[in-house]
Design a protein around this motif. Structure first.
Motif, PDB file in Angstrom:
ATOM      1  N   UNK A  88       0.837  -1.205   0.000  1.00 43.98           N
ATOM      2  CA  UNK A  88       0.000   0.000   0.000  1.00 43.98           C
ATOM      3  C   UNK A  88       0.869   1.252   0.000  1.00 43.98           C
ATOM      4  N   UNK A  89       1.896   1.252   0.856  1.00 45.86           N
ATOM      5  CA  UNK A  89       2.794   2.408   0.913  1.00 45.86           C
ATOM      6  C   UNK A  89       3.603   2.520  -0.366  1.00 45.86           C
ATOM      7  N   UNK A  90       4.029   1.404  -0.919  1.00 44.94           N
ATOM      8  CA  UNK A  90       4.789   1.424  -2.165  1.00 44.94           C
ATOM      9  C   UNK A  90       3.940   1.998  -3.303  1.00 44.94           C
ATOM     10  N   UNK A  91       2.636   1.761  -3.247  1.00 44.30           N
ATOM     11  CA  UNK A  91       1.736   2.226  -4.305  1.00 44.30           C
ATOM     12  C   UNK A  91       1.436   3.713  -4.222  1.00 44.30           C
ATOM     13  N   UNK A  92       1.759   4.333  -3.084  1.00 43.08           N
ATOM     14  CA  UNK A  92       1.497   5.767  -2.940  1.00 43.08           C
ATOM     15  C   UNK A  92       2.176   6.582  -4.032  1.00 43.08           C
ATOM     16  N   UNK A  93       3.330   6.121  -4.473  1.00 43.09           N
ATOM     17  CA  UNK A  93       4.072   6.868  -5.478  1.00 43.09           C
ATOM     18  C   UNK A  93       3.352   6.880  -6.828  1.00 43.09           C
ATOM     19  N   UNK A  94       2.456   5.904  -7.053  1.00 43.46           N
ATOM     20  CA  UNK A  94       1.716   5.845  -8.311  1.00 43.46           C
ATOM     21  C   UNK A  94       0.574   6.856  -8.365  1.00 43.46           C
ATOM     22  N   UNK A  95       0.358   7.559  -7.268  1.00 41.66           N
ATOM     23  CA  UNK A  95      -0.665   8.600  -7.247  1.00 41.66           C
ATOM     24  C   UNK A  95      -0.039   9.987  -7.178  1.00 41.66           C
ATOM     25  N   UNK A  96       1.237  10.060  -7.562  1.00 39.87           N
ATOM     26  CA  UNK A  96       1.953  11.327  -7.650  1.00 39.87           C
ATOM     27  C   UNK A  96       2.566  11.455  -9.039  1.00 39.87           C
ATOM     28  N   UNK A  97       2.462  12.645  -9.624  1.00 37.66           N
ATOM     29  CA  UNK A  97       3.113  12.898 -10.905  1.00 37.66           C
ATOM     30  C   UNK A  97       3.655  14.321 -10.907  1.00 37.66           C
ATOM     31  N   UNK A  98       4.612  14.554 -11.791  1.00 38.68           N
ATOM     32  CA  UNK A  98       5.162  15.893 -11.926  1.00 38.68           C
ATOM     33  C   UNK A  98       4.153  16.835 -12.598  1.00 38.68           C
ATOM     34  N   UNK A  99       4.252  18.112 -12.257  1.00 37.78           N
ATOM     35  CA  UNK A  99       3.302  19.110 -12.756  1.00 37.78           C
ATOM     36  C   UNK A  99       3.289  19.205 -14.272  1.00 37.78           C
ATOM     37  N   UNK A 100       4.371  18.782 -14.921  1.00 38.51           N
ATOM     38  CA  UNK A 100       4.432  18.827 -16.384  1.00 38.51           C
ATOM     39  C   UNK A 100       3.365  17.947 -17.027  1.00 38.51           C
ATOM     40  N   UNK A 101       2.798  17.012 -16.247  1.00 35.80           N
ATOM     41  CA  UNK A 101       1.783  16.103 -16.773  1.00 35.80           C
ATOM     42  C   UNK A 101       0.370  16.461 -16.298  1.00 35.80           C
ATOM     43  N   UNK A 102       0.211  17.637 -15.735  1.00 36.07           N
ATOM     44  CA  UNK A 102      -1.074  17.984 -15.118  1.00 36.07           C
ATOM     45  C   UNK A 102      -2.218  18.069 -16.123  1.00 36.07           C
ATOM     46  N   UNK A 103      -1.898  18.224 -17.414  1.00 33.53           N
ATOM     47  CA  UNK A 103      -2.962  18.274 -18.434  1.00 33.53           C
ATOM     48  C   UNK A 103      -3.716  16.948 -18.515  1.00 33.53           C
ATOM     49  N   UNK A 104      -3.114  15.858 -17.987  1.00 38.28           N
ATOM     50  CA  UNK A 104      -3.771  14.549 -18.033  1.00 38.28           C
ATOM     51  C   UNK A 104      -4.899  14.435 -17.018  1.00 38.28           C
ATOM     52  N   UNK A 105      -4.837  15.245 -15.965  1.00 36.72           N
ATOM     53  CA  UNK A 105      -5.925  15.294 -14.978  1.00 36.72           C
ATOM     54  C   UNK A 105      -6.381  13.885 -14.591  1.00 36.72           C
ATOM     55  N   UNK A 106      -5.434  13.061 -14.156  1.00 39.07           N
ATOM     56  CA  UNK A 106      -5.680  11.623 -14.005  1.00 39.07           C
ATOM     57  C   UNK A 106      -6.397  11.207 -12.726  1.00 39.07           C
ATOM     58  N   UNK A 107      -7.160  10.153 -12.895  1.00 41.74           N
ATOM     59  CA  UNK A 107      -7.770   9.394 -11.811  1.00 41.74           C
ATOM     60  C   UNK A 107      -7.353   7.948 -12.064  1.00 41.74           C
ATOM     61  N   UNK A 108      -6.767   7.303 -11.064  1.00 46.27           N
ATOM     62  CA  UNK A 108      -6.195   5.980 -11.301  1.00 46.27           C
ATOM     63  C   UNK A 108      -6.895   4.882 -10.518  1.00 46.27           C
ATOM     64  N   UNK A 109      -6.929   3.730 -11.163  1.00 47.08           N
ATOM     65  CA  UNK A 109      -7.435   2.519 -10.519  1.00 47.08           C
ATOM     66  C   UNK A 109      -6.262   1.552 -10.407  1.00 47.08           C
ATOM     67  N   UNK A 110      -6.035   1.060  -9.183  1.00 48.53           N
ATOM     68  CA  UNK A 110      -4.938   0.135  -8.919  1.00 48.53           C
ATOM     69  C   UNK A 110      -5.494  -1.190  -8.418  1.00 48.53           C
ATOM     70  N   UNK A 111      -4.990  -2.275  -8.976  1.00 47.26           N
ATOM     71  CA  UNK A 111      -5.344  -3.607  -8.519  1.00 47.26           C
ATOM     72  C   UNK A 111      -4.081  -4.299  -8.032  1.00 47.26           C
ATOM     73  N   UNK A 112      -4.148  -4.883  -6.860  1.00 46.56           N
ATOM     74  CA  UNK A 112      -3.023  -5.638  -6.316  1.00 46.56           C
ATOM     75  C   UNK A 112      -3.485  -7.057  -6.058  1.00 46.56           C
ATOM     76  N   UNK A 113      -2.904  -8.007  -6.786  1.00 47.55           N
ATOM     77  CA  UNK A 113      -3.280  -9.407  -6.608  1.00 47.55           C
ATOM     78  C   UNK A 113      -2.492  -9.998  -5.447  1.00 47.55           C
ATOM     79  N   UNK A 114      -3.107 -10.964  -4.763  1.00 49.49           N
ATOM     80  CA  UNK A 114      -2.476 -11.546  -3.582  1.00 49.49           C
ATOM     81  C   UNK A 114      -1.210 -12.322  -3.914  1.00 49.49           C
ATOM     82  N   UNK A 115      -1.252 -13.033  -5.014  1.00 46.48           N
ATOM     83  CA  UNK A 115      -0.088 -13.822  -5.430  1.00 46.48           C
ATOM     84  C   UNK A 115       0.131 -13.628  -6.920  1.00 46.48           C
ATOM     85  N   UNK A 116       1.369 -13.671  -7.372  1.00 48.42           N
ATOM     86  CA  UNK A 116       1.632 -13.537  -8.804  1.00 48.42           C
ATOM     87  C   UNK A 116       0.920 -14.635  -9.585  1.00 48.42           C
ATOM     88  N   UNK A 117       0.385 -14.267 -10.734  1.00 45.17           N
ATOM     89  CA  UNK A 117      -0.313 -15.222 -11.577  1.00 45.17           C
ATOM     90  C   UNK A 117       0.588 -15.609 -12.750  1.00 45.17           C
TER      91      UNK A 117
END
Length: 223
Positions: free
Chosen positions: A130-159
């Motif tokens: 969960x803490x490692x994924x926090x970085x995926x909800x941060x981006x540099x201001x140069x990309x602000x035109x994307x105005x992103x909303x993200x969906x993250x899925x974390x599987x319990x075990x690798x498939x």
């Protein structure tokens, strides 16, 4: 910018939207496949279990059409944060995975460097995906035109059967998608053909129409 309306948009190639409807699947990519090096710099033990998908909170964007529909064959699908969450939570019950959704926060390069180092320190003392994924909800201001909303899925075990680049998640696109817009720059004949395909071949019952971003307004004539 925080998503306050609850509306989400995604511009995709025509054939990818067709795949969504014909296969009843949403594709979630591994963040390691993304182009921004600041999103791939954190290497951690659960990175192969995290998959993500990006949506846009801005429904009217010339920049997004030009980036994601360079050949004028793109279409914009629309849904809501509620519908997306419900669809993913339903899919999560089929296989063991957690769902996380939220706005991307845009900060300066200096600030993202500081936050990335803080996350790295935290993970060294106490690791959590969960803490490692926090970085995926941060981006540099140069990309602000994307105005992103993200969906993250974390599987319990690798498939081992999962694709190297991503994960396919079962959904009902006829319930998930509210409307479809065709690239505003597409020639009328092409737009009509795409609309016909979605309505008559795919059987999509909701609104399908060309974007009116470039529709000519009523001329203002000065005599």
């Amino acid at each position: 910018m925080k998503n306050t309306s609850g509306r989400l948009y995604r511009i995709m190639s025509f054939h990818h939207v067709v795949q969504l409807f014909e296969n009843n699947e949403l594709f979630f990519a591994r963040p390691s496949q993304w182009a921004d090096p600041y999103e791939t710099r954190l290497v951690h033990s659960a990175a192969d279990r995290v998959f993500a998908q990006c949506w846009c909170s801005n429904g009217v964007s010339d920049a997004m059409w030009r980036i994601y529909s360079p050949n004028h064959l793109g279409v914009r699908i629309s849904t809501s944060t509620r519908k997306l969450r419900e669809a993913l939570q339903k899919a999560a019950k089929i296989r063991n995975m957690s769902v996380r959704l939220g706005d991307v926060r845009y900060v300066s390069q200096h600030d993202i460097q500081l936050e990335a180092r803080k996350i790295h320190r935290d993970l060294q003392s106490h690791y959590s995906v969960e803490r490692a994924s926090d970085l995926l909800f941060l981006k540099r201001s140069a990309f602000s035109h994307e105005d992103e909303y993200r969906a993250l899925l974390t599987v319990d075990t690798p498939n081992p059967d999962a694709e190297v680049t991503g994960l396919k998640v079962p959904v009902n696109p006829h319930k998930l998608i509210d409307n479809i817009l065709v690239d505003p720059r597409a020639p009328k004949e092409l737009a009509d053909a795409l609309i016909y395909y979605f309505k008559n071949h795919i059987g999509f019952k909701r609104r399908v129409s060309p974007s009116v971003l470039y529709k000519m307004p009523t001329p203002l004539v000065v005599p």
